[in-house]
Design an enzyme around this catalytic site. Structure first.
Site, PDB file in Angstrom:
ATOM      1  N   PHE A 177     -13.105  -4.379   1.488  1.00  0.00           N
ATOM      2  CA  PHE A 177     -14.178  -3.701   0.739  1.00  0.00           C
ATOM      3  C   PHE A 177     -15.535  -4.074   1.342  1.00  0.00           C
ATOM      4  CE2 PHE A 177     -16.543  -2.785  -3.404  1.00  0.00           C
ATOM      5  CZ  PHE A 177     -16.508  -1.428  -3.198  1.00  0.00           C
ATOM      6  N   PRO A 178     -15.721  -3.810   2.645  1.00  0.00           N
ATOM      7  CA  PRO A 178     -16.935  -4.255   3.317  1.00  0.00           C
ATOM      8  C   PRO A 178     -18.169  -3.399   3.055  1.00  0.00           C
ATOM      9  CG  PRO A 178     -15.562  -3.064   4.860  1.00  0.00           C
ATOM     10  CD  PRO A 178     -14.777  -3.164   3.577  1.00  0.00           C
ATOM     11  N   TYR A 215       0.845  -1.193   0.000  1.00  0.00           N
ATOM     12  CA  TYR A 215       0.000   0.000   0.000  1.00  0.00           C
ATOM     13  C   TYR A 215       0.880   1.243   0.000  1.00  0.00           C
ATOM     14  CZ  TYR A 215      -3.887  -3.084   1.301  1.00  0.00           C
ATOM     15  OH  TYR A 215      -4.837  -4.073   1.336  1.00  0.00           O
ATOM     16  N   GLY A 234     -23.927   1.057  -5.047  1.00  0.00           N
ATOM     17  CA  GLY A 234     -24.927   0.678  -6.031  1.00  0.00           C
ATOM     18  C   GLY A 234     -26.348   0.956  -5.574  1.00  0.00           C
TER      19      GLY A 234
END
Length: 292
Positions: free
Chosen positions: A212-213, A67, A217
């Site tokens: 990515f919890p 990262y 959308g």
């Protein structure tokens, strides 16, 4: 009027390695620049963000050597070292980023060792609390990759080992070599193709750490079920998505990431949101899990 909270009594903590930590953790990836390729434009802000997470009671922070090309580990050391005894720092090796947005698994034992040594140096520790194999390299025997991690544990350089983006068969193979303290796969309300791994981890009492919890959308838009539940509970769709994860299984420890202190505070507050059984059911039914 808000709905009556569920009475499932889910625990707010989980045993991760040899530490008991809060289930709502912090994913530190966005302490780097937006492309996760280098340093942030405002390093002082990233330092404040990391410190604010701990102030809010977060005691499980997740990062990776890749990262920001190592920058995030440097920032965590500058912000938090010496780390409070109760805080668990997890990092990952076994994946490189040759250019922005491109992630390549490389699991050669010599590289895994080198990456681990660099993480130790950047984090400023003699032993890493929890080290994940970021991705298994299909071009290197899996047993060699996991075996290297066992050697590192036996040498005292890591305390506990985890797997990322792994299915039950691979987890079982790894457990034949070393204890698996956690599994970190992508998982959220609308991305549920790892449902069977959640079930496996629940049966085996292995912490499942969804990256990515927070979904995005239609479900979070006005009229979507997450938005409707948020209105009913006086919360936000993001908090609803995180609360659904916490209700999904007691082994789940979300690691939402953000570059915003306000969003960090919103995420941490989601740990206290209790959904009704009916709300959980409606959220779960809103998106059918993808085929395994």
């Amino acid at each position: 009027m808000h709905d009556t909270p569920t009475t499932t009594g889910a625990s707010d903590t989980v045993k991760l390695g040899d530490k008991t930590v809060s289930r709502m953790a912090f994913g530190a990836m966005r302490l780097a620049d937006p492309a996760i390729w280098g340093p942030p434009a405002d390093r002082d802000h990233s330092i404040r963000l990391a410190r604010r997470a701990v102030e809010l009671g977060v005691d499980h922070i997740d990062t990776a050597d890749s990262y920001g090309l190592g920058v995030v580990e440097d920032i965590l050391r500058e912000a938090l070292h010496p780390y409070p005894d109760h805080v668990l720092i997890a990092t990952k090796v076994g994946q490189v980023q040759p250019r922005p947005g491109e992630w390549v698994p490389i699991g050669h034992p010599a590289l895994l060792r080198h990456q681990t040594e660099m993480s130790l140096r950047r984090l400023g520790v003699d032993r890493i609390d929890l080290l994940y194999l970021h991705r298994a390299d299909p071009n290197v025997p899996f047993a060699d990759q996991v075996g290297t991690m066992k050697e590192l544990r036996d040498e005292g350089k890591i305390a506990h080992f985890g797997l990322s983006e792994a299915g039950p068969e691979q987890i079982e193979l790894a457990r034949g070599i070393i204890d698996v303290a956690a599994v970190q796969n992508i998982y959220n309300l609308t991305t549920r193709h790892w449902d069977h791994v959640v079930e496996y981890c629940t049966r085996e009492n292995i912490p499942f750490v969804p990256w990515f919890p927070v979904m995005n959308g239609a479900l979070a838009q006005p009229g979507g079920v997450a938005a409707e539940v948020a209105t009913a509970t006086g919360s936000t769709p993001t908090q609803v998505a995180l609360a659904w994860l916490l209700a999904r299984a007691e082994v789940i420890c979300p690691i939402p990431g953000t570059s915003s202190i306000a969003h960090l505070e919103e995420n941490v507050a989601a740990a206290s949101l209790r959904l009704t059984d009916e709300q959980i059911a409606s959220l779960t039914a809103a998106v059918a899990p993808a085929a395994e």
